[in-house]
Enzyme design. Structure first.
Site: not given
Ligand SMILES: Nc1ncnc2c1ncn2[C@@H]1O[C@H](COP(=O)(O)OS(=O)(=O)O)[C@@H](OP(=O)(O)O)[C@H]1O
Ligand SMILES: Nc1ncnc2c1ncn2[C@@H]1O[C@H](COP(=O)(O)OP(=O)(O)O)[C@@H](O)[C@H]1O
Length: 618
Positions: A20, A456, A458, A460, A529
């Site tokens: 202004v 997680l 392991g 399954g 994931s």
């Molecule tokens: N730091 C760490 N944290 C988690 N997982 C690990 C790591 N290092 C190696 N691995 C192995 O890699 C597999 C997971 O890979 P993903 O691609 O599924 O993981 S993610 O979605 O990107 O978080 C995962 O396989 P799954 O056990 O089948 O889940 C592991 O075997």
């Molecule tokens: N429904 C279930 N009950 C008991 N044990 C399982 C089952 N599904 C998977 N497992 C066992 O758990 C472990 C991890 O399985 P996996 O399918 O390799 O898991 P991720 O792919 O999530 O790491 C393997 O030893 C498998 O035999």
């Protein structure tokens, strides 16, 4: 060129910047007064008020200040538009007050301006706010700048003072991208060089302001080359002959469209020709120019929706999802921050967008770039990159102010929080078009889907995924297992386990899964994931394309996963040999609303697979 097009140059859009004190209200009042654009009753009221106050001159500031009081009721963005005309031209003045909201107001009021008037008080010279206004004018791409050095009467009409101010301004403006600057010495109060030439400054040989405004050449400022028609509405008139003549309506945002032109529809990429154009009054016209509201009819039935754009096959806008832009932040109660998501309106296309980066915040007074900035607050300007959910068609703002600008809208409040000016596409996706397929989903023998297993390590996931894949294939349905471990051997072999790498891992896997699902296969994803946002995004990618998406949470407690530890990874993570291990020292965000939750109590993988297929109706 025909009359319609020439008509566009008979209108000059003006933006005024200044506070202004600089005499802006007086100047606008003077322009209106001396060009006889004020109503007699307004004029009388002003003369009466001025006389009552004992003023020597009718205080023309009363005119615009009075208007301001009117509009202060209920308009959030404080920009007033004034219209006046001389026999030569029509004018629209966007009057943007110079106080605290200057940036927001100026960006709002001046973004379509042909010319900006910057006022400088002859006694004070170039101030911080002068630089700010000049910078904003250049940022907004206003093609012409007129610097009025006002209150010349108070410096004894000194040519030396005027020259000094011009030199100072020129030195600063050299750093900006301003094409055309004109300097005029005036006294708005006395009317010198506003409408009439000043007898007090015979040394000034230029035109007075109004004459300059009437004559400044703006025809070549318009973009007549890049034909752009953003589609606002699809019209389906029901004709008496029962035929369905679809038309596409919108305002031409650049260039010229002519009946018979070959055009391309973006983002689909289909080409066809224009068979008819209707003008604003519903009459048919041969040509449509920038800023004309028209509807066009096309030779072929193409699927076109609001937000699509018509262009020329050999002159296309950018089509992409990654954009580099300058933004001005408008919101008082929130900051712009990297990773935030907004609705983005670019032309007629509304899509979600995420701030993928903040490169720097710009100090509009010093032009200093702060690269450490982590956000933008009210009135701040910064350079950002954006990632959009759907492809957006755009040009650089420099090339086209319509197709090069956008706004960001807060999804929760629906308020406009930013205005943006596009610099360029982020380099990696320039000129990429969407190539449409000729096979639609109905033509494919199977209906695809994505089954997304999260949990997680392991838990399954893989065991269940393997069972699912086997069942589908046994039934003759195309299905494919995408296991995180396996993808990390190829597609994702460049990624580790940082949060960012995991996000990218999930993003890529989502895109590939959607492609498989689109092809008619069942994509079975087995991926930890761990992030909710990226899983939500995976769901969205599918939803956008009309593909079914089922999220299954394998909810096996950490202790159980650790007890199983088939690969010995948990043991190694606990010993510190593997870092960032999910569940140990990297987060897992549990799904809040998955289609299905599986716990160890649900039985062996084979049983669970049957249950999944039953439950999801697959
Ligand atoms: N730091 C760490 N944290 C988690 N997982 C690990 C790591 N290092 C190696 N691995 C192995 O890699 C597999 C997971 O890979 P993903 O691609 O599924 O993981 S993610 O979605 O990107 O978080 C995962 O396989 P799954 O056990 O089948 O889940 C592991 O075997
Ligand atoms: N429904 C279930 N009950 C008991 N044990 C399982 C089952 N599904 C998977 N497992 C066992 O758990 C472990 C991890 O399985 P996996 O399918 O390799 O898991 P991720 O792919 O999530 O790491 C393997 O030893 C498998 O035999």
């Amino acid at each position: 060129m025909d009359g319609d097009h020439r008509g566009a140059t008979e209108l000059l859009r003006l933006a005024t910047a200044g506070s202004v004190d600089d005499g802006k209200s007086t100047l606008i009042g003077r322009l209106l007064y001396d060009s006889k654009a004020i109503f007699a009753d307004q004029l009388e009221a002003i003369e009466r008020t001025s006389a009552a106050r004992g003023d020597e001159y009718a205080d023309l500031a009363l005119l615009t200040d009075g208007l301001r009081a009117e509009r202060e009721q209920g308009i959030t963005i404080d920009v007033a538009y004034r219209y006046f005309a001389t026999p030569k031209r029509k004018f629209i003045i966007a009057d943007t007050p110079g106080h605290t909201q200057y940036t927001r107001n100026m960006v709002t009021g001046a973004s379509t301006a042909d010319l900006a008037i910057i006022l400088i008080d002859a006694r004070k010279g170039v101030l911080e706010q002068t630089r700010r206004h000049a910078f904003l004018s250049s940022l907004l791409g206003i093609p012409h700048l007129t610097v009025c050095v006002n209150k010349m009467d108070l410096v004894d009409w000194s040519q030396e003072r005027f020259d000094e101010i011009c030199a100072e301004f020129v030195e600063f403006a050299a750093k900006l991208n301003v094409a055309d600057v004109t300097f005029i010495p005036i006294s708005a109060l006395r009317g010198d060089n506003v409408v009439e030439s000043s007898s007090a400054m015979p040394w000034y040989e230029g035109r007075p302001l109004l004459s300059h405004l009437e004559n400044v050449y703006i025809a070549s400022d318009r973009n007549l080359i890049d034909a752009r028609l953003p589609v606002q509405y699809v019209i389906r008139p029901q004709r008496s002959d029962g035929l369905d003549h679809r038309a596409y309506a919108g305002t031409v945002a650049g260039g010229v469209f002519t009946k018979g032109d070959e055009i391309v529809v973006l983002p689909s990429g289909f080409s066809t020709t224009i068979t008819a154009i209707w003008g604003p009054g519903g009459q048919t016209v041969d040509e449509a120019f920038a800023s004309m509201a028209v509807s066009v009819e096309l030779a072929d039935e193409i699927d076109i929706v609001r937000g699509d754009m018509l262009a020329r096959p050999n002159n296309r806008p950018y089509v992409g999802r990654d954009i580099d832009a300058m933004v001005c932040w408008f919101a008082e109660d929130a900051e712009l921050r990297p990773h935030n998501r907004y609705q983005m309106l670019c032309g007629t296309r509304l899509t979600r967008a995420q701030i993928s980066g903040l490169n720097y915040r710009l100090d509009v007074n010093t032009l200093h770039r702060d690269e450490q900035a982590d956000g933008l607050s009210l009135n701040e300007i910064g350079r950002i990159t954006l990632h959009t959910q759907e492809p957006v068609m755009f040009d650089s703002y420099r090339r086209n102010r319509d197709t090069g600008s956008f706004i960001l809208i807060d999804e929760a409040t629906n308020r406009t929080v930013a205005a943006g000016m596009i610099t360029a596409p982020v380099s990696h996706d320039s000129h990429v078009v969407w190539q449409a397929s000729k096979v639609s989903r109905e033509h494919r023998p199977h209906r695809g889907a994505t089954i997304w297993l999260t949990g997680l390590s392991g838990s399954g996931k893989s065991s269940l995924a393997v069972e699912l894949e086997r069942r589908f294939v046994a039934e003759g349905r195309p299905a494919y297992l995408m296991d995180g471990d396996n993808l990390r051997h190829g597609l994702n072999s460049d990624l580790g386990f940082s949060d960012d790498d995991r996000r990218e891992n999930i993003r890529r896997t989502s895109e590939v899964a959607a492609l498989f699902a689109d092809s008619g296969a069942v994509a079975i994803v087995s991926l930890i994931s761990p992030f909710a946002e990226e899983r939500r995004r995976a769901r969205e990618i599918h939803a956008e394309r009309g593909l079914p998406f089922y999220e299954i949470f394998i909810d096996t407690p950490l202790e159980e996963c650790e007890r199983r530890d088939p690969k010995g990874l948990y043991r190694r993570a606990r010993r510190g040999e593997i870092g960032q291990f999910t569940g140990i020292d990297s987060p897992y965000e549990r799904p809040e609303d998955p289609e299905l939750v599986i716990t160890p109590a649900d039985g062996a993988p084979a049983e669970v697979a049957d249950m999944v297929i039953r439950n999801l109706g697959l």
